[in-house]
Structures are given as C-alpha cells and as structure tokens.
Design an enzyme around this catalytic site. Structure first.
Site, PDB file in Angstrom:
ATOM      1  N   ASP A 154     -91.633 -72.006  94.722  1.00 31.81           N
ATOM      2  CA  ASP A 154     -92.100 -72.584  96.468  1.00 31.81           C
ATOM      3  C   ASP A 154     -91.835 -71.506  97.242  1.00 31.81           C
ATOM      4  O   ASP A 154     -90.830 -71.242  97.056  1.00 31.81           O
ATOM      5  CB  ASP A 154     -91.272 -73.755  96.540  1.00 31.81           C
ATOM      6  CG  ASP A 154     -91.934 -74.223  97.873  1.00 31.81           C
ATOM      7  OD1 ASP A 154     -92.348 -74.167  97.946  1.00 31.81           O
ATOM      8  OD2 ASP A 154     -90.643 -74.059  98.733  1.00 31.81           O
TER       9      ASP A 154
ATOM     10  N   GLU B 127     -90.128 -63.845  79.116  1.00 38.79           N
ATOM     11  CA  GLU B 127     -88.947 -64.159  77.470  1.00 38.79           C
ATOM     12  C   GLU B 127     -89.401 -65.733  76.693  1.00 38.79           C
ATOM     13  O   GLU B 127     -89.291 -65.342  75.356  1.00 38.79           O
ATOM     14  CB  GLU B 127     -87.594 -64.423  77.751  1.00 38.79           C
ATOM     15  CG  GLU B 127     -86.828 -63.783  78.391  1.00 38.79           C
ATOM     16  CD  GLU B 127     -85.275 -64.262  79.378  1.00 38.79           C
ATOM     17  OE1 GLU B 127     -85.041 -64.818  79.123  1.00 38.79           O
ATOM     18  OE2 GLU B 127     -84.919 -63.069  79.881  1.00 38.79           O
TER      19      GLU B 127
END
Length: 526
Positions: A198, A252
């Site tokens: 956002d 990751e």
C-alpha cells in the site's frame, strides 16, 4: 516463466465478496466458499485487501496487528484453510501489506504516545509546532485537512498522510524496517505468494520537512489534497533503498512477487522497478484509470509505457480497483467489453477487480448509508460505490449474505449476477472466461511481444507475437462502425469477438469492418 508474469491477478475486497457467517460483511470463510468460482473463471492469483486486526476507521487500512486476522473476517486457522484450499485449486494468494501507517491503537503507537523519551517514540513521525505555532508544515492528508494532529500531553504533532487514526511510521528508523520485514516473513512462512504494498511511494518523507508547493492547476472540482504538489511529502529518492530492501526480503522465499501501489506520472512510476530490476516486480500501472477512453489516448499511453519500461521490466495493467470508479462507470457498459479485451491482451500482467466481470458500475449509495471516511469528508470522492457486494444469484441479497449487506447492492442485482450471467452465452462474464482461457492457451498473449499496428478513427490495433505465432487485436472505442484497411489481414481467422461475430470465420477482404463497440482477436495467415 514466473507465475506472476504469465498469470492474471484478481482483487478481492473481502468485506464485499461473500459473507460466510451471516453478519452482512464478507469474510474468509465466504471467500473460501467461492474459490472454485475463481479457479473456473481462469484467474491465477487472488489478492486480498487487508484482513488484519483493525478498528476499521479506514476499513482495515488502519492496522492494529500485522500478524493476525480481524475477528470480523475470521482467524488464523481460517486463513490457513483458505491458503490451503487456494493451493489445492492452483491459485496463488497475495496479501495487502500496509507499511506507511498503523492504527492509532497499534501497541507501537500507544507506546509512542507515552512520552518523548519512550523507545518507540521515533517509530512514528513527531515534530515540534511551527515557530509561530500550528502544524510543522503545510502537508495535507489525502482524506482532507492537515496531515498533522497535535498531542497536547507531549506538545508535539504526529504525521498522518491519511486519517488522524492512521499515524505514519518513520521508515528512516532501521528498527521499524526490521520489524516490518519480519511481518513479511511471517506471512510467507504461512504460504503467502506475495504482497501488494500500500502507498509504496509515500514511505519516505523529506528529511527537512519542507512545505509542499502550491499546485497552480488545482480546481475546486479536484480533491483537497491536490491543492499542493507532493514534492516533499512523497516519492523521495531514499524510498528506493526501502523498496530494494523489501525486494530482498521477498526474494528470501522462492517464486514470490512484490507489487507496489504507486500513483505517479509514468516517468516516476518506472523508477520503482529499481536499479538492475531489484525493486518491485510490478509497480502497479494505474494510468488507464486516468486516461481518456479514446483510441488515440489509450494507444498513446500504451506506446509511452512500453517505451519507458526499463530493459527486462515486466508491464502490468489495471482497469479498476477499490479506490477508483470502475471501468463500466467510466467507459460505459458497452465499452466494458472492449476494455475486457484490452486488459487481457496487452503485454504484461492484468489485474481484474471483483465484479468487473459483471459490468458493475458506480453503484449509488445513499448519504445515510455512506461508510467511507473519505466520502464523509469529501462526498464527491467517496469510494463506497466501487466497493459494493458481489452479486452471486437471485436469492436474498444476491446470495452475498442472509443479513442486510454493509453496503447496498446495485438496483439490477436480480438480473446482474453470476448465476444469471453464467447462463447467458453472450454475457460479459462469459466473455471474460473465453478471454482468460485464450490468454492462457496462446503464448503470444501471455508471454509474447507487443507492437502497435494502427490508430485509425476510433480503432486501436496492435499485434502480439511469440515465435511463429502472430495475433492481431483490433478494438473499436466508438459507438459507430469502423473500418481498418490492412491487406495483411485478408484471410485472417477470427479467434474471438466481443460482439458475436462468428468465431473461426475468415476475413474475405483486406478491410476489417468492426461493429460499434467491438473488439476482435485475429490470427493472420502465414
């Protein structure tokens, strides 16, 4: 090829998709019930607007706990069940991540309020009053009024780019960054496939807190926040370091996607791909939301966007979302069919907003039923008309809930619903199904290159090509018949038309004659 490159994303506003517990508000149980519909529609990923614990001052965009589920929507067990069901159906799950601000009731902010010496004080943006008193500078809230609220007990102001109940986090603080990166890891360990971030471009503000300049082009018909140009309150150079760190965390975990909400001009938008494409995978391209619905304007936008993309940057397209007027409300219901073909045939990743497949437009919401805080402050810009409940069938409340829905349905819900549209071969819903199936089947559409062919009158035509496969898309943006002279299209086979043209037929002449509001996908010979 990554799933987010070849796939289609579908945005769900959870409050409005399906109520599973009978309280008039959509929830995770209801969404889980409707996952088979989404799989059958032909989308690849479901993006959820916020479902975190929240006081709901801004309906979930004021987060009180980043690692939980609000009881209104369910709990973590129900979220896990939803994620597992989505995986079983071959659907990816993307969550909203709201890092710019928290709720005023978040434990971090409650600690920050305690005193100037509290260890979490600088987790938020606090400033002394201006030398003559009053707010530290002239920055404005996106929902109207100043972006600063005074806290008498400590004699300072805190920053809120949105509601006063949504204090901005201080992303210059490395401890804030570390805590928020752990939030991402928490959800990816639960199987989330990516995040829509956002207001990504607002995370870093000017270190000197300089006044934003006046916008000389502002008129009273525009939102109050546009009275100023956000030169210092947003889109600072240092934000790209944050974006790169967010990307590192997402990377990751294998095969995840980072999407950024970014309302900026084209030349600034594309910088969020990052140096060496180490930023957002998909900086959301909202430019179609703001472009005149004409062939020449849309063609110019597509060409400019394609030209501005960094080498290797993957494009994306959006026609509607929970903050803006739906495409049917902007372009009209007949042109919504042309828009559907445009969205699903341009190069890049399309995002489809729930209900657009029904042609939902701007649903009227009476003043007494308004829920949106922005709509209460500035009624002309209220977002409720784009957030009304999904309409499923002809049963009570369109199958959304046994209770009165939190927002009203469209007046024509008995004829505009998934069940009724599904039974109509010529419906917009079934057009979307065919478009999505064709997009998945044809490499030229989900992976191929793009090139403009023509802009003639109200026609915009372009080609998609992958290897030996070449397809041509021609779209009539007008309400009158159009003719496109292209000798290379003589003998082309019609793959799909928005207007009932015989599919499988071939063009007998070098002139493509388009009906009013018609789009076609053709496969030329040779």
């Amino acid at each position: 090829m990554s799933w987010w490159r070849r796939g289609v994303i579908y945005q769900v506003y959870p409050r409005s998709f399906q109520d599973g517990d009978g309280d008039g508000v959509g929830d995770l149980a209801g969404l889980r019930r409707r996952l088979p519909y989404l799989a059958e529609l032909g989308i690849d990923a479901v993006w959820l607007s916020p479902v975190f614990p929240s006081p709901m001052a801004d309906f979930g965009y004021d987060v009180a706990d980043y690692c939980g589920i609000d009881p209104l929507f369910g709990d973590l067990d129900q979220f896990d069940a939803l994620a597992a069901e989505a995986r079983a159906l071959g659907l990816k799950l993307v969550m909203d991540f709201v890092p710019n601000h928290t709720s005023e009731r978040h434990p971090w902010f409650l600690e920050s309020l305690a005193s100037r010496e509290n260890p979490r004080r600088d987790w938020y943006v606090w400033r002394d009053p201006a030398p003559g008193g009053g707010p530290p500078n002239n920055w404005l809230s996106s929902f109207g009024g100043p972006a600063w609220t005074y806290h008498p007990a400590s004699g300072q102001y805190y920053l809120h780019s949105y509601l006063r109940e949504q204090p901005d986090l201080n992303w210059r603080n490395p401890r804030v960054r570390a805590a928020m990166y752990d939030v991402l890891r928490f959800w990816m360990r639960r199987g989330v496939d990516g995040f829509r971030v956002d207001v990504l471009w607002r995370l870093i503000k000017d270190a000197q807190f300089r006044d934003d300049p006046v916008n000389p082009a502002w008129t009273p018909e525009r939102p109050q926040e546009e009275r100023l140009l956000p030169l210092f309150s947003a889109d600072q150079a240092e934000v790209h370091d944050v974006v790169a760190e967010l990307r590192q965390v997402v990377d990751e975990f294998p095969d995840r996607v980072l999407i950024g909400e970014i309302y900026l001009p084209l030349e600034r938008l594309v910088t969020y791909y990052g140096r060496d494409l180490a930023g957002a995978h998909l900086p959301f391209n909202f430019l179609l939301l703001e472009t005149a619905w004409r062939a020449d304007a849309v063609a110019a936008l597509v060409e400019a966007y394609e030209a501005a993309l960094p080498d290797g940057g993957w494009p994306n397209w959006v026609l509607s979302n929970h903050d803006r007027v739906r495409v049917s409300g902007r372009a009209g219901e007949r042109q919504a069919r042309v828009a559907a073909m445009l969205l699903t045939t341009l190069r890049g990743t399309p995002t489809l907003y729930y209900g657009d497949e029904l042609g939902l437009g701007r649903v009227p919401v009476p003043a007494e039923a308004v829920q949106d805080p922005w709509g209460k402050n500035e009624p002309a810009f209220g977002r409720d008309p784009s957030r009304t409940p999904m309409q499923w069938d002809v049963s009570i409340n369109a199958g959304f809930s046994m209770a009165e829905p939190w927002l009203p349905l469209s007046a024509d819900w008995r004829t505009r619903n998934i069940m009724t549209a599904g039974d109509d071969p010529g419906s917009l819903l079934n057009l979307y199904r065919r478009l999505l199936a064709l997009r998945r089947e044809r490499p030229a559409l989900h992976a191929g290159g793009w090139a403009p062919l023509a802009v003639a009158g109200e026609v915009f035509a372009f080609e998609r090509r992958a290897g030996a496969e070449r397809l041509v898309v021609a779209l009539n943006f007008g309400a009158e018949p159009q003719r496109l002279h292209r000798p290379d299209l003589a003998g082309a086979r019609v793959l799909l038309s928005t207007a009932g043209r015989d599919e499988g037929a071939t063009l007998a002449e070098p002139d493509l004659r388009l009906a009013p509001d018609e789009g076609v996908i053709l496969e030329p010979v040779g």
